[in-house]
Design a protein around this motif. Structure first.
Motif, PDB file in Angstrom:
ATOM      1  N   SER A 481       0.912  -1.212  -0.167  1.00  0.00           N
ATOM      2  CA  SER A 481       0.144   0.141   0.002  1.00  0.00           C
ATOM      3  C   SER A 481       0.876   1.149   0.001  1.00  0.00           C
ATOM      4  O   SER A 481       2.040   1.221   0.061  1.00  0.00           O
ATOM      5  CB  SER A 481      -0.934  -0.058   1.122  1.00  0.00           C
ATOM      6  OG  SER A 481      -0.243   0.105   2.575  1.00  0.00           O
ATOM      7  N   ARG A 517      -3.132  -4.155  -1.616  1.00  0.00           N
ATOM      8  CA  ARG A 517      -2.998  -2.778  -1.980  1.00  0.00           C
ATOM      9  C   ARG A 517      -4.406  -2.045  -2.467  1.00  0.00           C
ATOM     10  O   ARG A 517      -4.922  -3.080  -3.140  1.00  0.00           O
ATOM     11  CB  ARG A 517      -1.730  -2.278  -2.911  1.00  0.00           C
ATOM     12  CG  ARG A 517      -1.928  -2.933  -3.945  1.00  0.00           C
ATOM     13  CD  ARG A 517      -0.688  -2.706  -4.934  1.00  0.00           C
ATOM     14  NE  ARG A 517      -0.673  -1.110  -5.403  1.00  0.00           N
ATOM     15  CZ  ARG A 517      -1.240  -0.831  -6.545  1.00  0.00           C
ATOM     16  NH1 ARG A 517      -1.946  -1.854  -7.313  1.00  0.00           N
ATOM     17  NH2 ARG A 517      -1.179   0.260  -7.020  1.00  0.00           N
ATOM     18  N   THR A 543       3.559  -0.454  -5.899  1.00  0.00           N
ATOM     19  CA  THR A 543       3.051  -0.101  -4.385  1.00  0.00           C
ATOM     20  C   THR A 543       2.042   1.099  -4.576  1.00  0.00           C
ATOM     21  O   THR A 543       1.962   1.666  -5.776  1.00  0.00           O
ATOM     22  CB  THR A 543       4.058   0.143  -3.695  1.00  0.00           C
ATOM     23  OG1 THR A 543       4.942   1.348  -4.179  1.00  0.00           O
ATOM     24  CG2 THR A 543       4.948  -1.086  -3.472  1.00  0.00           C
TER      25      THR A 543
END
Length: 656
Positions: A481, A517, A543
């Motif tokens: 994340s 994520r 990410t």
């Protein structure tokens, strides 16, 4: 008996056929490893080779197929000067599920029980002497069997020390292994023991594929007739093998070609000297095969193509094979050495000084090749993959307790193969012969024994309790994340995962990766033993976004449930890398409470867990530690993730 598919009728696979034929000419090359996808006729070609091998003169009745003119110290001997007979060379197949007793031989149980004597019953190594030993799916063979197999192939003898039997016999054979890389790799030290390697793929050419179908259908419709049509071509190949074998001792290997061989092996930076020797033997065999008296550059190049692809890999994540440009460059460098004059009486010339690399040290060259990335501009929610930090040598990671999983090199396990640790009357795998005989021996007088053999009772039987090592399923659950998007942290996380993947490759584990994520979690890598696939998936890790921690843990639980159904004996270890911040949940409510509830479900399943706390900054909330408590697992900070620290923490993980 149905005829085998003729060797000459195989379409394509020129490198594979050449590698097999060169080993038939010069068995000292060390065998062939055939790598390829399923359905590429790997087994068909290998089985067809046996029909081309010359007939053997053997001692009648010898269980080891000894040559009547050679004293090998045969247990059935001595034979030299005795009678002889001729028979075809054998193709012996070693099944993946074979035991150590089946491979090397064991005590003859029938004679031990009926005659009361210790006698040796030969195994497959003895049956394959002077023939072909074929191992299909060699990458799935138990490691201790592969070690025994390759030791025998290298020494030309098999040594058996077990159950009061001590035997040594000749075991010289052409070793051929086939494997599908998608099902996992061989360890590097085992790869190196195969002389040659060939990668086979199905042709993408329509005309070639059409001819493959045509010939296969013709063979299935009339195997005998199809074999008869190709008999003359196979006989010609068989005669050529005999001629090349006879010419082999007379083929000259000039000093110039020796220097060429050494130069090309040095250019590829192969480890040790085995590669140089294998290339030299293969080049000599290639020259004999084409009917030449002297090894030439073309022979060396052909040998390099077959002997170096599996030896140039510096890391398990390197792609196997030789690129044409790499080979051409290495041959050009080696040509300079071939043209050098031999060393004079004063010794070899002084080595050249180190290349200054254009005014840069090796470290600065490495930095020049990998310049530091500039800070990203703007507020993109998704960031490109961060380069993994340098990998480290991972210490042994073990799941607690004693399992019963698939053979490997990691955690303790009760096993059907491995070291016998004791005998038992209630549990075990296979008969513990010495224990059984010891239990029965004191009672022979009271049971009225009067002649050879033992009088046994059911209570005398003892089972072998064996302990070995198992492979595990190591499942990485990685927080990708936005809160984890700092390059330094994701680089460290990726470096740790790569290091543990390399270790898992060597220890025969399965490995999976889940990332979470945005709004969901994804299975980035389904459980696999293929490090090539693992490396490719990790290189694309991105990410950014919110943190669905609960979804990541639930996804892991579902994946582990499926894996338990597929392989209920393989024990999992979950490694969660996160800062513990849960900012998104698919069902609403309190994200952290949902994450802790999901962690509790994993703990109730008995999953051993380790949490790697990736939180950073002056203010630390300790959320990852709360997740570790809910998982009933250990917690480790990211900055403590060194080889020593990881080993201790994973061993400390508790399974319910």
């Amino acid at each position: 008996m149905t005829s085998r598919f003729p060797f000459s009728a195989v379409v394509g696979h020129d490198d594979l056929r050449l590698a097999l034929l060169l080993n038939a000419v010069h068995p000292g090359i060390g065998g062939v490893l055939v790598r390829g996808e399923k359905g590429t006729a790997k087994s068909t070609v290998v089985r067809a080779l046996a029909a081309l091998l010359p007939e053997l003169a053997v001692v009648p009745g010898c269980r080891f197929g000894c040559d009547p003119l050679v004293d090998t110290g045969c247990p059935d001997g001595p034979h030299v000067g005795g009678a002889s007979e001729r028979r075809a060379a054998r193709l012996v197949e070693l099944p993946v599920g074979a035991t150590e007793d089946r491979l090397v031989g064991s005590l003859d149980l029938e004679r031990a029980l009926t005659e009361g004597v210790r006698a040796y019953q030969p195994g497959l190594l003895a049956a394959a002497h002077r023939g072909v030993l074929y191992v299909d799916e060699v990458n799935l063979l138990h490691d201790h069997l592969v070690d025994l197999l390759l030791d025998a192939a290298a020494m030309g003898r098999a040594h058996v020390e077990r159950e009061g039997v001590s035997v040594s016999h000749a075991a010289s054979f052409l070793l051929v292994g086939t494997m599908n890389p998608e099902e996992g790799e061989l360890r590097p030290q085992l790869l190196d023991r195969f002389g040659l390697t060939v990668a086979v793929r199905a042709s993408r050419d329509v005309a070639t594929r059409t001819e493959v179908i045509r010939r296969r259908l013709a063979y299935e419709a009339d195997p005998e007739g199809f074999a008869a049509r190709w008999e003359a071509a196979d006989v010609e190949l068989a005669d050529r093998i005999v001629t090349a074998r006879a010419a082999l001792p007379t083929v000259a290997l000039p000093d110039a070609e020796l220097r060429r061989i050494a130069g090309v092996c040095a250019a590829f930076e192969v480890d040790g000297m085995r590669a140089d020797l294998v290339v030299a033997r293969t080049a000599v065999a290639h020259a004999a095969w084409r009917g030449a008296d002297v090894v030439e550059e073309a022979d060396v190049e052909a040998a390099v193509r077959l002997a170096l692809p599996h030896r140039k890999r510096r890391d398990p994540f390197d792609e196997p094979g030789l690129e044409e440009e790499q080979l051409a460059d290495a041959m050009r460098q080696a040509a300079e050495h071939a043209d050098e004059e031999p060393d004079g009486p004063d010794g070899p010339p002084e080595p050249d000084g180190p290349d200054d690399g254009g005014g840069q040290s090796p470290e600065s060259q490495g930095n020049a090749e990998s310049p530091r990335q500039k800070p990203e501009q703007g507020g993109s929610r998704e960031r490109p993959p961060a380069a993994p930090a340098p990998a480290f040598r991972a210490r042994l990671l073990q799941v607690p307790g004693v399992g019963e999983g698939a053979p490997g090199k990691r955690s303790r396990a009760r096993a059907r193969t491995g070291q016998v640790v004791r005998s038992s009357t209630v549990d075990g795998a296979g008969l513990h012969l010495v224990g059984t005989l010891s239990a029965a021996a004191p009672h022979q007088g009271s049971r009225g024994r009067s002649g050879p053999g033992l009088v046994l009772r059911a209570g005398d039987l003892r089972l072998s309790v064996r302990e070995g090592k198992e492979g595990n399923l190591v499942l990485f659950v990685v927080d990708a994340s936005g809160s984890m998007a700092a390059r330094q942290r994701m680089s460290a996380v990726s470096g740790a995962v790569v290091s543990l993947l390399r270790d898992a490759y060597q220890r025969r584990d399965k490995v999976g990766v889940i990332t979470f994520r945005g709004s969901t979690a994804d299975v980035a890598l389904p459980p696999t033993s293929s490090v090539d696939a693992a490396a490719a998936r990790l290189r694309g890790l991105r990410t950014g976004g919110r943190t669905p921690l609960a979804d990541g843990l639930l996804k892991a639980r579902r994946l582990l449930e499926v894996e338990r159904l597929r392989d209920p004996r393989r024990r999992p270890l979950l490694v969660l890398l996160t800062d513990g911040r849960a900012t998104s949940t698919g069902a609403g409510g309190d994200p952290m409470r949902d994450a802790l509830r999901a962690a509790g479900l994993l703990a109730s399943d008995g999953t051993a867990s380790v949490v790697v706390d990736c939180e950073h900054g002056p203010v630390r909330l300790g959320l990852a530690a709360r997740v570790a408590v809910a998982l009933d697992g250990a917690c480790l900070r990211l900055e403590e993730l060194s080889a020593d620290q990881v080993a201790g923490v994973v061993r400390a993980a508790r399974a319910a």
